[in-house]
Design an enzyme around this catalytic site. Sequence first.
Site, mmCIF file in Angstrom:
data_model
loop_
_atom_site.group_PDB
_atom_site.id
_atom_site.type_symbol
_atom_site.label_atom_id
_atom_site.label_comp_id
_atom_site.label_asym_id
_atom_site.label_seq_id
_atom_site.Cartn_x
_atom_site.Cartn_y
_atom_site.Cartn_z
ATOM 1 N N HIS A 366 -17.392 10.470 30.745
ATOM 2 C CA HIS A 366 -17.654 9.379 29.791
ATOM 3 C C HIS A 366 -19.138 9.040 29.640
ATOM 4 O O HIS A 366 -19.583 8.673 28.558
ATOM 5 C CB HIS A 366 -16.865 8.124 30.174
ATOM 6 N N ASP A 367 -19.921 9.175 30.703
ATOM 7 C CA ASP A 367 -21.351 8.827 30.625
ATOM 8 C C ASP A 367 -22.260 10.051 30.721
ATOM 9 O O ASP A 367 -23.411 9.953 31.119
ATOM 10 C CB ASP A 367 -21.712 7.843 31.743
ATOM 11 N N LYS A 370 -25.919 10.070 29.490
ATOM 12 C CA LYS A 370 -27.015 9.383 30.186
ATOM 13 C C LYS A 370 -28.038 10.357 30.753
ATOM 14 O O LYS A 370 -29.121 9.948 31.166
ATOM 15 C CB LYS A 370 -26.448 8.510 31.315
ATOM 16 N N HIS A 421 -16.274 5.243 23.868
ATOM 17 C CA HIS A 421 -15.893 4.264 24.892
ATOM 18 C C HIS A 421 -16.733 2.989 24.829
ATOM 19 O O HIS A 421 -16.489 2.053 25.605
ATOM 20 C CB HIS A 421 -15.947 4.886 26.296
ATOM 21 N N ASP A 450 -13.821 1.044 32.012
ATOM 22 C CA ASP A 450 -15.244 1.145 32.337
ATOM 23 C C ASP A 450 -15.828 -0.248 32.545
ATOM 24 O O ASP A 450 -16.588 -0.489 33.486
ATOM 25 C CB ASP A 450 -15.977 1.873 31.206
#
Length: 509
Positions: A366-367, A370, A421, A450
């Site tokens: 999901h991240d 980053k 998300h 999250d």
Amino acid sequence: MSLFKKSDEVSNTNRLAPWKIAIIDDESGVHEVTKLTLRKFSYEKRGVEFLSAYSAKEGVELFKSHPDIALAFVDVVMESDDAGLRLIDQIRNELNNHTTRLVLRTGQPGQAPEEEVIRDYDINDYKAKTELSSMKLKSCVYTAIRSYRDIKTIEKGKRGMEEVLKSSSSVLESQSLAQFGSAVLKQILTLLNLNNSVLYLSTQHTDLYGDTKMVVLGTSGDLVGLCDSGISSQIPNNIEEEVKKVLENKAHFQSEDRFIGYYPSGQGNHNILYVTLQEPLDNLQRKTLEMFASNVSVIFQNLTQREDIQQTQKELIMVLSDAIEMRSKETGGHVKRVILMAEFLAQKLHLSEEFIETIRYAAALHDVGKISIPEAILHKPGKLDPEEWETMKTHAQKGYELLAGSNRTVAKMGAIIAKTHHERWDGQGYPEGIAGDDIPVEGRIMAIIDVVDALLSKRCYKPAWSVEEVIAYLKDNAGKQFDPLITHVLLEHFDEILEIRAQEPDEDE
């Protein structure tokens, strides 16, 4: 007269179940003579068990209680002139028993003409009682039981083939190697008439670095369950020791109660076939097992390699996700927790098994975007300024772009989760500002878990919130930030969400 009785005269030559022979006749003398003549009868090391009934009515009950009768001698004339014929019709058409061999016996041949009876009724032989001398009776029994055995073998083979076809389909749909392997093994057992045995296939492979592993590919009998959840290396110690000896000797091993076949297949692989036996294998059985091990195991090896690749991909996803979390200095267990929470929530929403299996791994991505965010922004302890915030928000689109080029299911879902998300139910999220059901369900699930995990965790820029504060926040934002239905389900199971968090605590908790 009792309804029916099990005779005390049972000939059982070994541990195998005896053949069941039913005598259905209203003359007790016929029962005694038949039992006396056949008391020492044995076929394929199996004795006989006699079952007696003295009327057609009792015969029906006998067949209901014993559907595995191999042979039945049925009298024509009992409580009525055609009682035996009516009984045969019931056995075949009402009880749907087409395997038991039925021999019609009569003391009055003219009462039921032979040609008409054979033409109109599903019987296997028709004899006058005076015809059946001791030798002819035994010949009749040998022929009937041999026929019964062959029919049962064909039936079991048919069922086994159906199992293989079903499991083959499941392999294509779910890549379940264990299910396919076990079904094939069951089929081999049926074909070889080893139905009470245990058979499983394992392989040993030594990799480039000298590490070896033993893998269970399929099980049957007492070992069923060893690989229900996929490829397993949990082999009972006593079996593992025996297999190691065979590997060292590079040769088959056979005793009265077990056979261990050794089949090298090249490239460092050794296929092992382990069978527990009630009697030693004959040459045909051994050749069939060898054919199985040397041919079917090739399929297993290919499927094993595919499963290995899939498992490696999943492990690399976890490593990548952990590395990203470490770089952004998030809490240590965040990735593991959101994976467990996403899977749990998908189950409670009654989504498909394929969806649940995919989100179990895709949630970790999901991240992933980053990785493109400067560390100065990721590590800033205070609030981000507007320009920094706009840069931070780009991680959603960047994550999508990193994954969107793959055609793998996990990567596809990971791309969707990465991008959506941070969208909100009311359309006030980013990067696209979509709202409601336009947000994919995987994005809506990740959006709420999250936030829940972040709020309950201590971060460099904030303390952890209390459970009460988080619940109040979720209630206030249902239908605004979060999907109201998903919020309701999550709140309904919030205690279980807290238990999941407890499984993977942060280092400072």
